[in-house]
Motif scaffolding. Structure first.
Motif, PDB file in Angstrom:
ATOM      1  N   GLU A   3       0.841  -1.186   0.000  1.00 10.18           N
ATOM      2  CA  GLU A   3       0.000   0.000   0.000  1.00 10.18           C
ATOM      3  C   GLU A   3       0.878   1.237   0.000  1.00 10.18           C
ATOM      4  N   ILE A   4       0.501   2.216  -0.827  1.00  9.34           N
ATOM      5  CA  ILE A   4       1.245   3.468  -0.890  1.00  9.34           C
ATOM      6  C   ILE A   4       0.813   4.340   0.286  1.00  9.34           C
ATOM      7  N   ILE A   5       1.750   4.636   1.162  1.00 10.40           N
ATOM      8  CA  ILE A   5       1.454   5.468   2.324  1.00 10.40           C
ATOM      9  C   ILE A   5       1.767   6.922   2.000  1.00 10.40           C
ATOM     10  N   THR A   6       1.433   7.815   2.908  1.00 10.26           N
ATOM     11  CA  THR A   6       1.791   9.227   2.791  1.00 10.26           C
ATOM     12  C   THR A   6       2.731   9.592   3.923  1.00 10.26           C
ATOM     13  N   ILE A   7       3.817  10.264   3.602  1.00 10.22           N
ATOM     14  CA  ILE A   7       4.740  10.779   4.610  1.00 10.22           C
ATOM     15  C   ILE A   7       4.841  12.291   4.470  1.00 10.22           C
ATOM     16  N   VAL A   8       5.300  12.939   5.528  1.00 11.98           N
ATOM     17  CA  VAL A   8       5.485  14.388   5.529  1.00 11.98           C
ATOM     18  C   VAL A   8       6.950  14.686   5.789  1.00 11.98           C
ATOM     19  N   ALA A  31      -0.261  11.272   9.286  1.00 14.82           N
ATOM     20  CA  ALA A  31       0.876  10.766   8.522  1.00 14.82           C
ATOM     21  C   ALA A  31       2.170  10.914   9.323  1.00 14.82           C
ATOM     22  N   PRO A  32       3.113  10.003   9.141  1.00 14.93           N
ATOM     23  CA  PRO A  32       4.384  10.098   9.871  1.00 14.93           C
ATOM     24  C   PRO A  32       5.309  11.153   9.273  1.00 14.93           C
ATOM     25  N   PHE A  33       6.186  11.695  10.118  1.00 11.71           N
ATOM     26  CA  PHE A  33       7.207  12.634   9.658  1.00 11.71           C
ATOM     27  C   PHE A  33       8.467  11.855   9.299  1.00 11.71           C
TER      28      PHE A  33
END
Length: 265
Positions: A3-8, A31-33
Motif C-alpha cells: 500500500e502506498i502510504i503518505t509521509i510528511v 501521517a508520519p514525519f
C-alpha cells in the motif's frame, strides 16, 4: 503490491516555521514525519514507497508516488476569470449555473477550486459553497492553500476563504444528504479525453482521484439539487445526451457545460 502510504517532510534546510507546518500536516493527515537527511524527494518516495508532502516556508507541495511534478495550490485561472466577471464579461460556468445571491452550491469535484471560487463570488456572503475532494492529500493541500494564500486581490481572497472543503467521495456524500439540500450541484469529473492545452492540470491529474460519471451519481445529484445540476465534460462526451443534459456548446472550447433544470429559480 505494498500500500502506498503518505509521509510528511520538509525542504532541504528546514526552519522553525516549516517544521511547525510539517507537524501540522502530520496531525491533520495522520501521517508520519520523515527527516530529509539530504535525500531528494524522489529518492524518499521510492525508498519508502510513499506519497510525499513537503512543508515549505510558503506552501505545501504534494508529490504523488510516481508523479514527475508536485501538486500545489494556486488560484490559477480563477484570478483572471474573476476579473473578467467583475468587468461584466461573459463567464460560461456562471451562465450555465445561473447562480443568485444567497444560493447554496455543492461542487462535487473541487480540484483547484477555480469554479468554486466563481460560485462563491456569485452567491455572495449570504450564500454557501461546499467543495468535495475525494483524495485526502489533495483536499489538505487545497484547503490550506485557500486559507493561507497571500494575495491582496479582491474579490479573490474573500472567495477563497468562503469555500468549505470537505474530504469525501461525491456519491457517498450525496447519499447522506436530504432531498433538495443545495440549490445547485456541480460535477466536473476528470475528462474522458486528455486536453493537451490543459498542462496546468497535469499535476492534479496525477495526484487526484479519477472518477467517472455514473447513473447513481447523476440520480443523487438530481435528488439533492433544488434548481439545477451542472456538468462539465469534454465537448464530444456522450454524457450530455445519455443523461439528458442541455449542452451549452462553444465553438472554440474543448469542454462544454451541460444543465439539468429541476425547478423554478
Amino acid at each position: 503490491m505494498h500500500e502506498i502510504i503518505t509521509i510528511v517532510t520538509t525542504a532541504g534546510r528546514p526552519d522553525e516555521l516549516s517544521m511547525a507546518l510539517a507537524a501540522f500536516a502530520c496531525k491533520e493527515l495522520g501521517a508520519p514525519f520523515e527527516a530529509r537527511n539530504k535525500r531528494s524527494i524522489r529518492k524518499m518516495s521510492q525508498e519508502l514507497q510513499a506519497h510525499v508532502i513537503v512543508a515549505g516556508k510558503h506552501r505545501y507541495d504534494y508529490y504523488a508516488y510516481g508523479a514527475q511534478e508536485p501538486f500545489f495550490f494556486h488560484p490559477n485561472s480563477a484570478a483572471f476569470r474573476l476579473k473578467r466577471v467583475a468587468r461584466g464579461e461573459r463567464e460560461p460556468f456562471l451562465e450555465a449555473a445561473q447562480l443568485q445571491q444567497g444560493d447554496t452550491v455543492l461542487d462535487c469535484t473541487l480540484g483547484l477550486a477555480a469554479d468554486a471560487m466563481l460560485a462563491a463570488y456569485a452567491v455572495g456572503a449570504t450564500g454557501h459553497v461546499v467543495g468535495l475532494e475525494a483524495n485526502a492529500n489533495v483536499a489538505f493541500i487545497v484547503k490550506q492553500g485557500m486559507e493561507s494564500y497571500d494575495t491582496s486581490e479582491l474579490p479573490l481572497t474573500a472567495c477563497m476563504r468562503q469555500i468549505e472543503v470537505v474530504q469525501k467521495e461525491a456519491v457517498h456524500y450525496l447519499q447522506a444528504l436530504p432531498d433538495q439540500s443545495f440549490d445547485v450541484v456541480y460535477m466536473d469529473p476528470m475528462f474522458e479525453e486528455t486536453i493537451e492545452e490543459a498542462n496546468n492540470f497535469q499535476a492534479l491529474r496525477q495526484a487526484g482521484e479519477h472518477m467517472t460519471l455514473t447513473n447513481q451519481w447523476v440520480m443523487e445529484a438530481k435528488r439533492v439539487a433544488r434548481k439545477r445540476v451542472v456538468l462539465k465534460a469534454y465537448f464530444r462526451s456522450e454524457w450530455f445526451a445519455h443523461y439528458h443534459f442541455q449542452q451549452y456548446k462553444r465553438a472554440t472550447a474543448k469542454f462544454h457545460y451541460g444543465v439539468l433544470e429541476l425547478g423554478s429559480t
